[in-house]
Design a protein around this motif. Structure first.
Motif, short mmCIF file in Angstrom:
data_model
loop_
_atom_site.label_atom_id
_atom_site.label_comp_id
_atom_site.label_asym_id
_atom_site.label_seq_id
_atom_site.Cartn_x
_atom_site.Cartn_y
_atom_site.Cartn_z
N ALA A 25 0.82 -1.22 0.00
CA ALA A 25 0.00 0.00 0.00
C ALA A 25 0.85 1.27 0.00
N GLY A 26 2.14 1.13 0.28
CA GLY A 26 3.05 2.27 0.18
C GLY A 26 3.75 2.36 -1.16
N TYR A 57 -4.81 2.03 -3.68
CA TYR A 57 -5.97 1.27 -4.16
C TYR A 57 -7.26 1.95 -3.70
N PRO A 58 -8.38 1.71 -4.37
CA PRO A 58 -9.63 2.41 -4.04
C PRO A 58 -10.05 2.19 -2.59
N ASN A 59 -10.56 3.24 -1.99
CA ASN A 59 -11.11 3.24 -0.64
C ASN A 59 -10.05 3.07 0.46
N ALA A 90 0.12 -15.00 -6.32
CA ALA A 90 -1.17 -14.67 -6.93
C ALA A 90 -1.53 -13.19 -6.85
N GLN A 91 -0.60 -12.35 -6.40
CA GLN A 91 -0.88 -10.91 -6.28
C GLN A 91 0.12 -10.11 -7.09
N ALA A 92 -0.39 -9.17 -7.90
CA ALA A 92 0.47 -8.35 -8.75
C ALA A 92 0.56 -6.90 -8.28
N SER A 93 -0.45 -6.44 -7.52
CA SER A 93 -0.46 -5.06 -7.02
C SER A 93 -1.32 -5.04 -5.76
N GLY A 94 -1.54 -3.84 -5.25
CA GLY A 94 -2.36 -3.74 -4.05
C GLY A 94 -3.79 -4.23 -4.23
N SER A 95 -4.26 -4.23 -5.46
CA SER A 95 -5.67 -4.61 -5.68
C SER A 95 -5.87 -5.66 -6.76
N LEU A 96 -4.79 -6.14 -7.39
CA LEU A 96 -4.93 -7.10 -8.49
C LEU A 96 -4.46 -8.48 -8.06
#
Length: 252
Positions: free
Chosen positions: A142-143, A147-149, A242-248
């Motif tokens: 997150a730094g 990401y939204p919200n 399985a994670q590419a970014s904060g929200s993907l």
């Protein structure tokens, strides 16, 4: 002489795993947190499992007077802290900026930014005087991307990123290493705290993919502190496959 590591937010999750991992490797550990019972349980676990020395400090990192008071009570032989792990942190709420709760914002800012500063301000002069030490700041994906919200939580972790860079510059003449470790999705109490005890909602965060566990980040900390003195792992991003970014995420 054994090395001493201080870990904030050690009552659960990443902090607990880091304390156990470093104790297993022979460190004497100072564990801190707000829940005295949890600290006492961890203290017993470390002493029984690893026969390592451990000291508990119960205080709230958001209160500078409590931080000062806690460290003022440290016995002399515990003051030579070799490793500081600024782990205490949290996310509260997942709301757009126009409807976020101000109390949630203040809790995140006070813990994730001010708490890190207060503890570092108290411990780092010891390292500067000795011209030796290692500060590890637990950041977040997150730094690295918003990401939204999550604007306020992300802002606090962007602050950790900036502070880590600034600390590295300030500590450079004194041979003090500064490492930032940024986890992706780790299943701990994180989501339960974010959703204010709503276990059903928290559990949904980790459905459909294999998340990180606290020990993965503890191993990253161990890797950083185990490097020879001339090597500083400055910034580490640790994500589930399985994670590419904060929200993907790729979810089955």
């Amino acid at each position: 002489m054994k090395k001493i590591a201080l870990i904030t937010g050690a009552t659960s999750g990443l902090g607990k795993a880091i304390a156990l991992t470093l104790a297993k490797e022979g460190y004497y550990v100072i564990i801190t947190g707000r829940r005295k019972g949890k600290l006492e349980e961890l203290e017993q676990e470390i002493e029984i499992k690893y026969e390592s020395k451990v000291l508990s400090l119960c205080f709230d990192v958001r209160d500078y007077s409590q931080v000062e008071k806690a460290f003022a009570t440290l016995p002399e032989d515990w003051k030579k802290i070799d490793v500081l792990v600024n782990n205490a942190g949290l996310a509260v709420g997942l709301d757009p900026i126009f409807s976020g709760e101000v109390d949630d914002w203040e809790r995140m800012i006070d813990t994730n930014i001010k708490g890190l500063l207060y503890v570092t301000r108290t411990v780092s002069p010891i390292m500067v005087e000795r011209k030796s030490g290692h500060i590890i700041n637990i950041g977040s994906i997150a730094g690295k991307g918003v990401y939204p919200n999550g604007a306020v939580y992300c802002a606090t972790k962007y602050a950790v990123d900036a502070l880590s860079q600034g600390m590295r510059m300030d500590m450079l003449p004194y041979g003090i290493r500064v490492t930032q470790i940024c986890p992706g999705a780790v299943e701990t109490e994180f989501s339960l705290v974010r959703f204010k005890g709503d276990k059903k909602r928290a559990d949904q965060v980790y459905v459909g993919f294999e998340n990180l566990v606290a020990e993965d980040i503890a191993n990253a900390v161990l890797f950083a502190v185990s490097q020879p003195k001339h090597v500083d792992i400055q910034d580490m991003l640790v994500m589930p496959t399985a994670q590419a970014s904060g929200s993907l995420f790729h979810k089955e």
